[in-house]
Design a protein around this motif. Structure first.
Motif, PDB file in Angstrom:
ATOM      1  N   HIS A  92      -5.010   5.352   2.193  1.00 30.69           N
ATOM      2  CA  HIS A  92      -4.323   4.052   2.908  1.00 30.69           C
ATOM      3  C   HIS A  92      -4.854   3.649   4.162  1.00 30.69           C
ATOM      4  CE1 HIS A  92      -1.053   1.637   4.700  1.00 30.69           C
ATOM      5  NE2 HIS A  92      -0.713   2.972   5.404  1.00 30.69           N
ATOM      6  N   GLN A  97      -7.054   0.639  -0.280  1.00 29.85           N
ATOM      7  CA  GLN A  97      -6.165   0.504  -1.540  1.00 29.85           C
ATOM      8  C   GLN A  97      -5.798  -0.842  -1.877  1.00 29.85           C
ATOM      9  OE1 GLN A  97      -2.434   2.839  -0.411  1.00 29.85           O
ATOM     10  NE2 GLN A  97      -3.427   4.441  -1.231  1.00 29.85           N
ATOM     11  N   PHE A  99      -3.579  -3.078  -0.949  1.00 31.39           N
ATOM     12  CA  PHE A  99      -2.368  -3.766  -1.120  1.00 31.39           C
ATOM     13  C   PHE A  99      -1.871  -4.750   0.273  1.00 31.39           C
ATOM     14  CE2 PHE A  99      -1.347   0.449  -3.025  1.00 31.39           C
ATOM     15  CZ  PHE A  99      -1.198  -0.031  -4.425  1.00 31.39           C
ATOM     16  N   PRO A 100      -1.074  -5.498  -0.086  1.00 29.03           N
ATOM     17  CA  PRO A 100      -0.645  -6.586   1.127  1.00 29.03           C
ATOM     18  C   PRO A 100       0.101  -5.952   2.219  1.00 29.03           C
ATOM     19  CG  PRO A 100       0.609  -7.083  -0.725  1.00 29.03           C
ATOM     20  CD  PRO A 100      -0.430  -5.881  -1.294  1.00 29.03           C
ATOM     21  N   HIS A 101       0.474  -6.824   3.301  1.00 29.61           N
ATOM     22  CA  HIS A 101       1.258  -6.552   4.219  1.00 29.61           C
ATOM     23  C   HIS A 101       1.653  -5.006   4.857  1.00 29.61           C
ATOM     24  CE1 HIS A 101       4.126  -5.514   1.216  1.00 29.61           C
ATOM     25  NE2 HIS A 101       4.102  -6.690   0.788  1.00 29.61           N
ATOM     26  N   GLY A 102       0.554  -4.365   4.667  1.00 19.93           N
ATOM     27  CA  GLY A 102       0.443  -3.027   5.328  1.00 19.93           C
ATOM     28  C   GLY A 102       1.296  -1.990   4.798  1.00 19.93           C
ATOM     29  N   ILE A 103       1.635  -2.365   3.365  1.00 23.60           N
ATOM     30  CA  ILE A 103       1.962  -1.240   2.586  1.00 23.60           C
ATOM     31  C   ILE A 103       0.918  -0.053   2.117  1.00 23.60           C
ATOM     32  CG2 ILE A 103       2.093  -2.407   0.497  1.00 23.60           C
ATOM     33  CD1 ILE A 103       4.895  -1.009  -0.247  1.00 23.60           C
ATOM     34  N   GLY A 104       1.165   1.134   2.146  1.00 20.89           N
ATOM     35  CA  GLY A 104       0.319   1.983   1.309  1.00 20.89           C
ATOM     36  C   GLY A 104       1.089   2.911   0.476  1.00 20.89           C
ATOM     37  N   GLY A 105       0.402   3.696  -0.457  1.00 26.79           N
ATOM     38  CA  GLY A 105       1.124   4.408  -1.237  1.00 26.79           C
ATOM     39  C   GLY A 105       0.130   5.878  -1.544  1.00 26.79           C
TER      40      GLY A 105
END
Lengths: 332, 332, 332, 332
Positions: A92, A97, A99-105
């Protein structure tokens, strides 16, 4: 030595097993289609009564860990769990990764034998002379495709009821730990009940947890950097073959220990392998838990003298499994 | 559309997430070392009260199956479980196992993503702009070695308390099933509580189970031979981003749904991915359960009008896991 | 339809298999202890001659990929490989690996069916009426413990010799691709050899690679975003059951195709499953390769008219495996 | 001690690594997009010449086994392979497979670290101060998703060329085995070439196999029932850090050893971990093979004095892998 030589010839495990199976067999007791075995003894009335045992509302985990640092050594390919990551916080932060808008997983995967740590044996786990529970042919029950009849999913929701801790280690030995190779006799069980008092009475539908203290000893070894030793399959305290009639007579629903193999090891016969399992699972239809951690619970029970509680120990619902990991919770 | 346009610009998920995070953040609320998040709201008094809710003693499994026939399609390597056998009844009958006195055994292995079926998200599962729960740097929390701080084992024993079923599907729709894409609003939640009556009141420390009815619909599809469809990641009913304040204000300990992803899908913003997760997990410290099966429980609750129960849902104790499978049991 | 109705009744696969097995059986041909089957036809003289076929020194990979994006759909738990990381570059940069002097590392793990991609079938892969290769009882050869007799490790080093490409797709069809369901007859094989010229002559000890062109077609589908379709087990061109005598008479050491299942699918009998396998593996002792990628090699062969080469295709040495992945290299 | 104290301060691995990296770096040598590293030295002319080295046509396997009985002990989750069966001969005989006309099948699955046994390190396996091969940022090359740039699949087909065995064990020690901890110096390598004669000359594009004899020693231990000892990561003979200039100057394409870790262990610096890897992989772009078995090959080479051969060692085509298992075949 707890085997009564009048009844058991240590050179003849096969004869002893045969005789015991004839005495205690539950085949047909609940009909030819039955897959619940001794869980038939546990009903909703008993569960309701068990819930009424909750006084303080404190939960106790009876689970060991599931990780690479476990006791398994690969016997019959029983390894420790391998836990790996599919996504991580480092990924992340590295921005890979997508992903949008600063999300990570983060996400993970595990590979493990279902009996590598705290677990229930299902009824398809052990056979005797080609037969599985309720006199079914073993090769029609469990193939490479799994257990087609008594898979753990058939009992998953039932594992909830009155738990009773029998802290045999503490009742029988001043240091609270039975030595490796100690065979717990029926007399030890009854003496433990007597010492602990009436909250320990064992009856139909109960789930009994036997603490031997071996895990306490191993935990010291781990803390000292000396590892698990032979916890997985080596010498250990455990139930004597001679307890098979007690297991039958009490009509308990299930029983679990803090050891790898439930029964005493080395086994009490010459050239034998888990003879009590051979009677208890396919003939009695008894559910056996292994590698439970009863130490915190035992300390609490010893403090206030209450050895009964609500136990919820629903195994993971792996379709067709002959055993399954579980996180047992005792609520006192 | 449940997003209030006065508050949320669908073209600006990042702004909405930022604003929500500022409103509801629990960072520091329980100290800088905290790893329990909203489970801090659940204490032993609440567990004792929950045990007193047990009337009939009937257990309800809220678990889906763990097997190859599950819904996963490999998104980010989330596959269905692969269950294989190490030893079998057919091997026993073939006489190749090498055990003495007629004993035979079966044993099994599983490989699975920890979030492939009924599961809890741990606090290390989701990050926001490089931060994990309690403002920790994500790359210092979860690496390829697992979650070094908030691994699921840190909360394993705590997941036991008062469960409340909010059967939104039944309360809001005559057929009991919210359509895919339906965003459950705070008003829907409150209306469900009102319709169901006072046993549904939600307060601090409760574990809320939201039934959308999507799984009921999928079950019909499976029975008809039409498969899981897009249950894993496709359109689904779920919580609106707008419920984030309700999740915060109620001080619930955890929440679970019968869907793959908890929140409504497609998400309510353009070019977004699970925005409610991004606030709920790293900022609120909320535990989220997914892929639970609430249908049998919901039928029972509808019958007698009692929507509260003792819920025991202790996740498998996988060291360092960012989520873990669980077999939740509701005892009524 | 290539089955000769004078010889094969499509309603009686069992009879056709029995008759074929009697005609072509190699049981006992190399002694009762033999585990090499048709690899007995391949000796060092042939390997030396094969090395002399190398003209340009250009290597051609005949391997497909091993990853999550493969064709498998879970039939009998044959999934695509799951590749995960133990250590990563992102972890290294995050500084969590704990190594000295600036070194960092990455490491990985795979879980996969051994026959998920480019592979050799071992002799323990298929049985006929309870018997494995060389008339051994199937249940004494392959149990849950693996193949105790003919595991792939017994032949691992032998898979090197003269390769011959039979580009049946190109020889028989103007577009170079046999349609799905096309049964390659002995006449097709001989016609291909005639068209390709003398470098294609097939004799004792050769490793034959049959290109059907199905993979070329699937590759177009993948490029168009339409996926693998039913490459894994669906309709496909492949060898007719009627080629079994050719497989026997030519004394080839092994044969491989660019398809999932080697023989034509649907199979040529009613209610049948891989009947040619049932004769070829347990009765002939023939090694069969599947899911090879012959397209680049075929293009090169078509350019200069040389269809023979040195083929090295040593399977991964998995002890007790009934099949194994391989990276075949044709050196021209 | 083979480190020249005039050049290397054992207390300063970081300085030695930095200096070496500056001397031997191949960054940019083949352009900024390069992913082939030292395999650029190996071309088709060299492969054609290598094929001409085949005299007898005898293949030698250089692979160790892949099974549970391997040397791995779980260091950084590197376990031994777990091989399980999906279908078996015992299931076939039990009649539970459901196939028609008497056919039965067996199938298997493996879970293994890609570097658990005979293997190639890919260029994404090791980093230095945040950089991967060709000066790429490590966190942009290898994440939890695998190696996005230099995955082993980018070089899979190239691993075929002239192999040269340097039997240092036999050349340097009368018993043919270097002791654990023995650091092979450049002088040892040159002396081995001199002793073995001109077929051992090493030049651009060659794949060098260094036999230390450690595996011979371990094999004796295994035969005596004493197990693998510390083969996986413990003390071992191997290349000295001082050979880095020889590795660079000779322009070899790849190098492999019969040890776990290629370079001498314990490493020659205080508080160090595989310093030669740190220069050889990310800076030189060199491919390193580990856990190869050169004993049979070495015996053959010693008999006729020919130490060169055609080597085919194409790694399994695992997309994005930073290393991969291989079954190397030397054809003499």
């Amino acid at each position: 030595m707890t085997l009564d030589p009048a009844r058991h010839d240590p050179a003849d495990p096969e004869g002893a097993i045969k005789a015991a199976a004839q005495r205690v067999s539950n085949w047909g007791r609940w009909g030819s289609e039955d897959v619940h075995g001794t869980l038939n003894f546990l009903d909703d009335d008993k569960r309701r009564a068990a819930a009424a045992l909750v006084h303080a509302g404190t939960p106790y985990s009876l689970s060991q860990s599931f990780d690479m640092d476990g006791p398994q050594k690969g016997w019959r390919r029983r390894t420790n769990p391998i836990h790996t990551m599919l996504d991580t916080g480092t990924d992340h932060v590295a921005g890979v990764q997508g992903f949008p808008h600063g999300i990570g997983g983060a996400d993970d995967v595990i590979t493990m034998p279902l009996q590598c740590s705290t677990q229930w044996d299902g009824l398809g786990h052990i056979f005797s002379h080609g037969r599985a529970w309720n006199d079914r042919p073993a090769d029609q029950v469990v193939s490479g495709l799994g257990d087609a009849v008594t898979g753990i999913e058939t009992v998953g929701a039932l594992m909830c009821g009155r738990g009773v801790l029998l802290d045999v280690g503490r009742a029988v030995r001043s240091d609270g730990e039975l030595p490796d190779g100690y065979a717990i006799s029926e007399r030890d069980l009854e003496e433990t009940i007597r010492v602990q008092g009436p909250t320990s009475n064992v009856g139909a539908g109960d789930i009994v947890i036997v603490r031997t203290g071996q895990l306490t000893r191993v935990r010291r070894s781990l803390a000292a950097g000396d590892g698990w030793g032979d916890y997985a399959g080596g010498p250990a305290p455990g139930l004597s073959f001679g307890t098979v009639d007690w297991l039958h007579r009490t009509q308990i629903a299930a029983i679990a220990t803090d050891t790898w193999g439930f029964e005493v090891r080395p086994n009490e016969f010459h050239d034998a392998f888990q003879p009590l399992h051979q009677v208890a699972i396919p003939h009695l239809g008894l559910f056996i838990g292994e590698m439970w951690d009863a130490d915190e619970l035992a300390a609490a029970c010893a403090t206030d003298g209450r050895y009964e509680f609500l136990l919820t120990a629903a195994p993971l619902m792996v379709t067709g499994a002959v055993g399954a990991p579980v996180h047992p919770i005792a609520l006192r």
